[in-house]
Design an enzyme around this catalytic site. Structure first.
Site, PDB file in Angstrom:
ATOM      1  N   CYS A   5       5.042  24.229 -36.864  1.00 41.65           N
ATOM      2  CA  CYS A   5       4.967  24.037 -35.416  1.00 41.65           C
ATOM      3  C   CYS A   5       4.007  22.890 -35.080  1.00 41.65           C
ATOM      4  CB  CYS A   5       4.596  25.351 -34.735  1.00 41.65           C
ATOM      5  SG  CYS A   5       4.839  25.330 -32.941  1.00 41.65           S
ATOM      6  N   TYR A   6       2.848  23.180 -34.482  1.00 38.02           N
ATOM      7  CA  TYR A   6       1.896  22.118 -34.175  1.00 38.02           C
ATOM      8  C   TYR A   6       1.474  21.382 -35.442  1.00 38.02           C
ATOM      9  CZ  TYR A   6      -2.199  19.660 -32.382  1.00 38.02           C
ATOM     10  OH  TYR A   6      -3.095  18.678 -32.039  1.00 38.02           O
ATOM     11  N   GLY A  30      -0.304  25.810 -32.973  1.00 39.45           N
ATOM     12  CA  GLY A  30      -1.399  25.747 -32.016  1.00 39.45           C
ATOM     13  C   GLY A  30      -0.875  25.411 -30.636  1.00 39.45           C
ATOM     14  N   HIS A  79       8.426  29.043 -36.714  1.00 36.80           N
ATOM     15  CA  HIS A  79       7.359  29.877 -37.278  1.00 36.80           C
ATOM     16  C   HIS A  79       7.947  30.749 -38.390  1.00 36.80           C
ATOM     17  CE1 HIS A  79       3.954  29.071 -34.567  1.00 36.80           C
ATOM     18  NE2 HIS A  79       4.896  28.877 -33.647  1.00 36.80           N
ATOM     19  N   LYS A 131      -6.206  44.465 -44.532  1.00 39.31           N
ATOM     20  CA  LYS A 131      -6.184  45.930 -44.609  1.00 39.31           C
ATOM     21  C   LYS A 131      -5.178  46.450 -45.633  1.00 39.31           C
ATOM     22  CE  LYS A 131      -7.746  49.775 -42.593  1.00 39.31           C
ATOM     23  NZ  LYS A 131      -9.138  50.061 -42.224  1.00 39.31           N
ATOM     24  N   GLU A 138       6.390  32.427 -40.515  1.00 36.99           N
ATOM     25  CA  GLU A 138       5.526  33.564 -40.826  1.00 36.99           C
ATOM     26  C   GLU A 138       5.871  34.813 -40.039  1.00 36.99           C
ATOM     27  OE1 GLU A 138       3.227  31.249 -37.609  1.00 36.99           O
ATOM     28  OE2 GLU A 138       4.732  30.885 -39.161  1.00 36.99           O
ATOM     29  N   ASP A 161     -11.986  51.586 -45.554  1.00 39.03           N
ATOM     30  CA  ASP A 161     -12.723  50.399 -45.994  1.00 39.03           C
ATOM     31  C   ASP A 161     -13.976  50.759 -46.778  1.00 39.03           C
ATOM     32  OD1 ASP A 161     -10.762  49.194 -44.501  1.00 39.03           O
ATOM     33  OD2 ASP A 161     -12.053  48.787 -42.781  1.00 39.03           O
TER      34      ASP A 161
END
Length: 536
Positions: free
Chosen positions: A97-98, A70, A185, A391, A187, A243
């Protein structure tokens, strides 16, 4: 048309038989990416806002908790915080991180500004005794950082595992309590061993099992849909996109002939897509399909209109009207048989849920409607079988259900269709021109084997722009076509795709040779931000 019980999102929304790994969002640009990475490890994950109390978080019975990054400083007035009681609840937790700093701060560690900010690629070095959190990770690794504050000292009971030039404590763990975190990070793909670190937390520290798959999704949603719908009739609007097709196929698998799909052919789809819905989708699913051929209706409504927002509103309005007319015919047929239509299928995805608030108190970034917007007085209760999915997961479910690759592998396509890929007035002639150019671009991309590397490639007609050219030894004054190939994971950010020059040359040559009225092809090399993926 009809109005849905807005409580259906809460009653039949983001639910699964699997205990979730909760990602607590502290305003990170990567919160959705964290959830995706956890799911890629075959562990179910959901996002909740940082405004959730410890009681609210624990009420969701999480298998583990991840605190996201964040933009705030943990010691700033009004900064989001986390209560120490969350870490005493016996639930494994991981800070990023944050979130890493927030955990340290809540448990008595020291967080301060060191003056050594780290942004982007950063070398991280493991220290101390090896631990399972960093198992299989080199002692020196490239990580992606974005911080100005650093953890100066770890909380009592925590072991420091890594350090960087600007972060004396870049990773720590409390093995006994299954708590840990990293300053970087993991991710993002720029962190070389990021996924490995996340999986180490999930499997080695938290002790979870990788047991969430597309097979689970299909089984769970079929059971849930049957419980929700009972013996009532269901209606679904097919847009021609991935979708709605996958949502309809799931409902068809669950309730069979209780479902009727409506396909409003507004004439704004790409070449061959209307036929794919009417022929291939029906063949693959056996669904009952009602087709409303409304090309003339949409062209008449769009005549003389050039403003993109006005186009969107007109297309949405006419779609609703056409759907309502089809719906009335289906309702009359059901009533004649002594049946009642109670449910409407929507292809809402998890990013839509998160970005529109999701009923969870998250920031309302945008309101979401699947095609053109739902009317305020919708009488149907919504069935949203894709509401938990990203997705790529939707595509995997579609393949699990046996849908043709031409449908599940289709590039993302805007609800208003080619109407907003024509910069200028929409006419039948311009639609035909753009369809041909788009079909050439997609065919060449597929032939080059790049469909999996390019997120999508909008082809845009600058209808109100002309350029001088020379074709057949004569002067021409034709339209430019814009190619917009982009690479992305979720369309929140995107970069232009570096297509091979010979591929671009083939596309350009074919379009200018085969599409009358086009004498120039240009390439859009703008990232998102600052540009959006679509031009309008």
């Amino acid at each position: 048309m009809t109005t849905a019980s807005q409580t259906s999102a809460e009653e039949h929304g983001v639910q699964t038989a699997h205990r979730p790994v909760l990602v607590v969002d502290y305003g990170a640009q990567y919160a959705q990416l964290i959830a995706r990475r956890v799911r890629e490890a075959n562990v179910y994950s959901e996002i909740v806002p940082h405004t959730f109390t410890t009681e609210q978080i624990l009420a969701k019975n999480p298998a583990a908790i991840i605190l996201s990054g964040g933009p705030s400083s943990v010691y700033a007035d009004g900064a989001p915080s986390v209560g120490a009681d969350l870490f005493e609840a016996g639930v494994p937790a991981f800070g990023i991180c944050y979130g890493f700093q927030a955990m340290a701060n809540a448990l008595g560690g020291v967080v301060a500004r060191t003056g050594l900010r780290e942004y982007g690629a950063t070398v991280t070095t493991s220290v101390g005794e090896p631990h399972s959190l960093l198992s299989g990770v080199p002692a020196t690794q490239n990580t992606w950082m974005s911080h100005g504050d650093s953890v100066q000292s770890a909380p009592e009971g925590f072991e420091v595992l890594a350090t960087t030039a600007g972060a004396p404590v870049a990773a720590f763990v409390n093995a006994e309590k299954a708590l840990g975190g990293v300053q970087w990070h993991p991710e993002v793909k720029h962190s070389d061993f990021g996924q490995k670190v996340l999986e180490n937390f999930l499997f080695e520290v938290a002790g979870l099992e990788p047991n969430w798959t597309t097979g689970n999704i299909v089984e769970e949603q079929v059971e849930r849909i049957r419980a929700q719908v009972g013996d009532a009739r269901v209606i679904c609007g097919l847009s021609g996109g991935v979708d709605s097709a996958v949502a309809a196929a799931l409902v068809q698998r669950a309730v069979g002939d209780q479902l009727t799909c409506v396909f409003v052919d507004h004439g704004l789809l790409r070449e061959g897509e209307a036929e794919q819905v009417e022929r291939d989708f029906v063949a693959a699913t056996g669904v009952k399909l009602y087709v409303a051929n409304e090309q003339e209706r949409f062209l008449s409504a769009l005549a003389g209109v050039t403003d993109p927002e006005q186009k969107r509103k007109i297309i949405g309005r006419e779609f609703i009207r056409a759907f309502e007319e089809a719906e009335r015919a289906i309702i009359e047929e059901a009533q004649a048989a002594g049946e009642q239509i109670k449910f409407l299928v929507q292809g809402t995805l998890y990013p839509d849920v998160v970005e529109s608030g999701g009923g969870e108190g998250a920031a309302n970034i945008k309101s979401h409607h699947n095609v053109g917007g739902l009317p305020e007085d919708l009488r149907f209760e919504l069935v949203e079988p894709l509401r938990t999915l990203f997705k790529d997961e939707v595509r995997a479910v579609g393949r699990q259900l046996g849908l043709p690759e031409e449908i599940v592998g289709r590039q993302p396509f805007p609800g208003p269709g080619l109407g907003i890929r024509i910069v200028g007035e929409v006419t039948a002639e311009r639609l035909e021109l753009l369809r041909k150019a788009d079909a050439i671009g997609r065919a060449e991309l597929t032939a080059a084997g790049l469909d999996d590397e390019v997120w999508q490639m909008p082809v845009v007609l600058l209808a109100d722009v002309r350029s001088v050219g020379v074709q057949g030894d004569g002067r021409t004054y034709g339209h430019p076509i814009v190619l917009r190939p982009v690479s992305s994971e979720d369309a929140m950010t995107a970069d232009w795709s570096r297509l091979p020059f010979d591929l671009l040359a083939r596309i350009s040559n074919r379009i200018t040779n085969e599409v009358d009225g086009v004498n120039r092809v240009v390439l859009d090399v703008t990232s998102k931000p600052p540009g959006t993926i679509e031009w309008e």
